[in-house]
Design a protein around this motif. Structure first.
Motif, mmCIF file in Angstrom:
data_model
loop_
_atom_site.group_PDB
_atom_site.id
_atom_site.type_symbol
_atom_site.label_atom_id
_atom_site.label_comp_id
_atom_site.label_asym_id
_atom_site.label_seq_id
_atom_site.Cartn_x
_atom_site.Cartn_y
_atom_site.Cartn_z
ATOM 1 N N HIS B 24 0.699 -1.245 -0.034
ATOM 2 C CA HIS B 24 -0.106 0.051 0.126
ATOM 3 C C HIS B 24 0.823 1.132 0.062
ATOM 4 O O HIS B 24 2.026 1.305 0.225
ATOM 5 C CB HIS B 24 -1.055 -0.121 1.074
ATOM 6 C CG HIS B 24 -0.334 -0.248 2.568
ATOM 7 N ND1 HIS B 24 0.205 0.610 3.146
ATOM 8 C CD2 HIS B 24 -0.462 -1.109 3.289
ATOM 9 C CE1 HIS B 24 0.806 0.396 4.255
ATOM 10 N NE2 HIS B 24 0.396 -1.161 4.238
ATOM 11 N N GLY B 25 0.277 2.509 -0.280
ATOM 12 C CA GLY B 25 1.107 3.713 -0.390
ATOM 13 C C GLY B 25 2.249 3.946 0.732
ATOM 14 O O GLY B 25 3.072 4.251 0.541
ATOM 15 N N TYR B 26 1.517 3.892 1.674
ATOM 16 C CA TYR B 26 2.511 4.191 3.203
ATOM 17 C C TYR B 26 3.650 3.166 3.065
ATOM 18 O O TYR B 26 4.831 3.714 3.323
ATOM 19 C CB TYR B 26 1.717 4.170 4.356
ATOM 20 C CG TYR B 26 2.499 4.474 5.695
ATOM 21 C CD1 TYR B 26 2.748 5.593 6.076
ATOM 22 C CD2 TYR B 26 3.089 3.375 6.353
ATOM 23 C CE1 TYR B 26 3.594 6.053 6.908
ATOM 24 C CE2 TYR B 26 3.682 3.897 7.571
ATOM 25 C CZ TYR B 26 4.111 5.206 8.012
ATOM 26 O OH TYR B 26 4.763 5.555 9.101
ATOM 27 N N TRP B 64 -9.053 -2.928 -3.009
ATOM 28 C CA TRP B 64 -9.223 -2.533 -1.486
ATOM 29 C C TRP B 64 -9.171 -3.981 -1.013
ATOM 30 O O TRP B 64 -9.658 -4.887 -1.438
ATOM 31 C CB TRP B 64 -10.545 -1.867 -1.809
ATOM 32 C CG TRP B 64 -10.336 -0.628 -2.184
ATOM 33 C CD1 TRP B 64 -10.675 -0.049 -3.468
ATOM 34 C CD2 TRP B 64 -9.881 0.731 -1.359
ATOM 35 N NE1 TRP B 64 -10.342 1.360 -3.321
ATOM 36 C CE2 TRP B 64 -9.794 1.754 -2.073
ATOM 37 C CE3 TRP B 64 -9.329 0.833 0.078
ATOM 38 C CZ2 TRP B 64 -9.250 3.119 -1.730
ATOM 39 C CZ3 TRP B 64 -9.137 1.937 0.340
ATOM 40 C CH2 TRP B 64 -9.169 3.324 -0.483
ATOM 41 N N ARG B 73 -7.758 -0.770 3.159
ATOM 42 C CA ARG B 73 -6.599 -0.149 2.714
ATOM 43 C C ARG B 73 -6.430 -0.774 1.156
ATOM 44 O O ARG B 73 -7.191 -1.704 0.608
ATOM 45 C CB ARG B 73 -5.416 -1.068 3.293
ATOM 46 C CG ARG B 73 -5.326 -0.952 4.919
ATOM 47 C CD ARG B 73 -4.127 -0.883 5.243
ATOM 48 N NE ARG B 73 -3.346 0.341 4.777
ATOM 49 C CZ ARG B 73 -2.555 1.063 5.576
ATOM 50 N NH1 ARG B 73 -2.403 0.819 6.572
ATOM 51 N NH2 ARG B 73 -1.988 2.050 4.972
ATOM 52 N N ARG B 74 -5.756 0.077 0.548
ATOM 53 C CA ARG B 74 -5.770 -0.260 -0.936
ATOM 54 C C ARG B 74 -4.393 -0.645 -1.370
ATOM 55 O O ARG B 74 -3.173 0.157 -1.035
ATOM 56 C CB ARG B 74 -6.011 1.014 -1.795
ATOM 57 C CG ARG B 74 -6.028 1.074 -3.246
ATOM 58 C CD ARG B 74 -6.817 2.266 -3.989
ATOM 59 N NE ARG B 74 -6.653 2.231 -5.520
ATOM 60 C CZ ARG B 74 -7.472 1.452 -6.123
ATOM 61 N NH1 ARG B 74 -8.518 0.992 -5.581
ATOM 62 N NH2 ARG B 74 -7.555 1.503 -7.301
ATOM 63 N N TYR B 76 -1.352 -2.150 -4.123
ATOM 64 C CA TYR B 76 -1.120 -1.837 -5.427
ATOM 65 C C TYR B 76 -0.113 -3.015 -5.890
ATOM 66 O O TYR B 76 0.810 -3.339 -5.159
ATOM 67 C CB TYR B 76 -0.285 -0.677 -5.808
ATOM 68 C CG TYR B 76 -1.032 0.490 -5.511
ATOM 69 C CD1 TYR B 76 -2.042 0.926 -6.507
ATOM 70 C CD2 TYR B 76 -1.338 1.168 -4.328
ATOM 71 C CE1 TYR B 76 -2.860 2.127 -6.372
ATOM 72 C CE2 TYR B 76 -1.999 2.248 -4.177
ATOM 73 C CZ TYR B 76 -2.659 2.818 -5.061
ATOM 74 O OH TYR B 76 -3.592 3.880 -5.001
#
Lengths: 549, 109
Positions: B24-26, B64, B73-74, B76
């Motif tokens: 995820h992004g974080y 998601w 949470r998304r 990738y």
């Protein structure tokens, strides 16, 4: 529990995306903050500081929303762009431009610019002049008819109208002067001799109809293409026996001198004031047409003929009385001309003739043993020389100063007028396409660039209007307030000639002024513009400061 | 490191990290920071738009899910097109950095 979702939503605002996608993005960014917050707490950071760390994940919300929208849409720009001038500022600028339009002088400046573009060759079209003539005939207003007659390109039609004007008011007979000489575009269908005869009959004491007759006679003998050198050596050899010399002699002997310039100027001023011609530019244009009546060179050539041939011949034949009368007639003619000439160059040639006359009289008296009279003539010649020189110098200095300042202002006004036109169109585009749009939208690269460019148009329009007004202001006096042909020519002509022609016709001058004199004001204006834009951006940034709770 | 250089390499860094598995992004941001020895640090305003652009181009795919703490949470993951793009970008970067190294006489002692 910190509500990062609410913080993100408030700071990010509405995005021009589908609602579901917007919610996803808000959630994702809130998660990012929450993760940062939790990580900070886990590292032993106090809660408040951890909260600050979480908020610090996004410093520039505006940039964030722009980047997100661009990434989502695959396009370049979210409008309004931060570099664009804020709408309120643009509307204020347009409001100021509209307020300027309430000032009559500014409307005149804009109207004059339009007039200069649409009527590049002359202020009034042929049909407008016909309209003025018809109005004059309808209302029995001889001045309107005479004005149209003087300025019509169709000289035969002009002559016909002039006859009608003179029929209504014989005091206007002087306008015949405009139908006499080829240099006034006389048509072969116009009976110039009839006009001369009419003027001589109406104004028998005036030298000018004779001067016009002399020049007309000479010009009629010389092909049009050779009229640049009328008084060549061949002609001057036989000049004394020509009808030209006969008419010149009659002119010199005439007790009056009226070159009709002030009459023509008064007619132009009166009619232009009444038909609401707009600017003094039209008056300058028509005043330029009346300068040069009659021919100064012809008068100087005749003075030379007297002082170098006719006078000396009389002296050689011991006809001293004839020689004295010839020289005295020159002096008297020159004085009359000096008093009556509207333009300085007319007085300059008068001084020259007067001085030559005194010098010849001095020589004649000296040779005839009249010493005291000779000395008096020498003193008079010197006095004329001195006053002529002083006037020439003063006129030269004044003329140069006015010419230069007029040309500078004319060029600035020319540039400002074009800028006003261009920025005016751009401001209209801005107002039509962007000025009323409060909703954000995404623009493609080309459209975004154009939108950004036209957003500056209202401010630039205001600046160019101010520049146009400032440059034209001293030259925008009402037509009725102008005092004389000479004043118009000296004070206003340099500005208007420069304004009509633009800087292209003065290459060396353009380099001198645009580069030399306009460079620093230009750079200063650019600096103000840059500082202004920076200030506006700063204001915009302050306004967009993030919400933290 | 200059912003331009960072920005130009962000897509490749994201793709390279996702090669190891979905994130995820974080996590992506954190790993870039940690693996670069804190030389590279991307702020959110750069990282997420880059992810969205890669997703729009079909190089990564987001989905998601629900995390252990119950939050949505998304994550990738790299797509096939993304893998191909990563290879191309790596080759270009190698060529580019070698050229720079040669000219600038950079040595890795």
């Amino acid at each position: 529990m910190r509500d990062f979702t609410a913080i993100v939503r408030r700071n990010l605002g509405r995005l021009p995306l589908a609602r579901e996608r917007e919610e996803e993005i808000v959630t994702e960014l809130a998660n990012q903050m929450e993760d940062a917050y939790q990580a900070a707490l886990a590292a032993g950071t106090p809660e408040e500081q951890a909260h600050e760390t979480a908020l610090g994940q996004i410093h520039d919300w505006e940039k964030c929303r722009r980047e997100i929208v661009s990434a989502e849409r695959g396009e370049k720009m979210l409008w309004p762009h931060p570099n664009a001038i804020p709408r309120t500022v643009s509307w204020c600028a347009l409001a100021l431009v509209l307020a300027l339009c309430l000032v009559p002088s500014f409307r005149q400046a804009v109207g004059t610019s339009r007039e200069a573009w649409t009527l590049a060759e002359r202020p009034f079209s042929e049909s407008r002049l016909h309209g003025i003539a018809e109005k004059g005939l309808r209302e029995h207003d001889a001045r309107l008819v005479a004005f149209a007659a003087m300025h019509l390109e169709d000289r035969a039609e002009g002559s016909r109208l002039a006859e009608q004007a003179v029929g209504m008011d014989p005091k206007l007979t002087w306008i015949g002067a405009w139908f006499v000489l080829p240099r006034h575009m006389t048509d072969p269908r116009v009976d110039s001799r009839a006009w001369i005869a009419r003027m001589e009959e109406w104004d028998p004491e005036n030298a000018v109809p004779h001067l016009l007759a002399a020049e007309m006679d000479l010009r009629n003998r010389v092909p049009l293409e050779a009229q640049g050198s009328l008084y060549d050596t061949e002609f001057l050899k036989v000049a004394a026996t020509t009808p030209w010399a006969k008419e010149m002699a009659a002119a010199v002997a005439a007790p009056g001198y009226d070159d009709y310039v002030e009459r023509a100027f008064e007619l132009n001023r009166n009619v232009l004031g009444r038909v609401k011609a707009g600017s003094t530019g039209s008056l300058v244009w028509y005043t330029a047409r009346i300068a040069g009546i009659p021919d100064e060179i012809g008068m100087l050539e005749y003075a030379n003929l007297i002082t170098s041939r006719l006078g000396p011949e009389a002296e050689a034949e011991k006809r001293y009385g004839d020689a004295e009368r010839l020289y005295q007639s020159l002096v008297l003619f020159a004085r009359r001309k000096e008093n009556a000439s509207s333009f300085v160059w007319g007085r300059v040639s008068a001084w020259q003739i007067e001085k030559i006359g005194y010098q010849r009289l001095a020589g004649l008296y000296e040779r005839n043993g009249r010493g005291s009279e000779a000395a008096a003539m020498v003193a008079l010649a010197r006095s004329v020389q001195q006053s002529g020189d002083a006037a020439r110098q003063e006129w030269g200095a004044l003329g140069r100063g006015q010419w230069e300042s007029g040309r500078r202002a004319g060029t600035i006004a020319w540039i400002a007028a074009w800028m006003t036109l261009i920025f005016g169109i751009a401001a209209l585009i801005w107002a039509g396409l962007l000025g009323f749009r409060s909703k954000e939208r995404v623009l493609g690269g080309w459209a975004g660039g154009m939108a950004l460019a036209v957003s500056y148009a209202p401010l630039l329009l205001l600046a160019s209007c101010g520049m146009l007004f400032g440059a034209m202001w001293p030259y925008l006096q009402p037509v009725a307030e102008t005092s004389s042909a000479n004043a118009v020519f000296t004070n206003l002509a340099p500005f208007w000639f420069s304004f009509w022609a633009g800087p292209d016709s003065f290459d060396a001058w353009r380099t001198h002024y645009i580069v030399g004199q306009l460079m620093w004001p230009g750079l200063a204006s650019l600096a103000v513009l840059i500082l202004g834009i920076a200030a506006l951006r700063r204001i915009g940034r302050v306004r967009r400061s993030p919400v933290t709770e | 490191m200059t912003n331009e250089l960072k920005k130009g390499s962000l897509d490749m860094l994201v793709l390279a990290l996702l090669e190891d598995g979905p994130k995820h992004g974080y996590e992506i941001g954190k790993q870039i920071e940690e693996r670069s020895g804190r030389t590279l640090k991307f702020n959110v305003a750069s990282l997420y738009p880059a992810l969205y652009a890669l997703e729009r181009k079909g190089l990564v795919a987001g989905s998601w899910g629900t995390a252990s703490n119950g939050r949505r949470r998304r994550c990738y993951r790299l797509t096939r097109a993304g893998r191909k793009a990563l290879e191309e970008q790596r080759a270009r970067w190698k060529e580019f950095s070698e050229a720079i190294d040669t000219i600038a006489k950079v040595s890795y002692a």
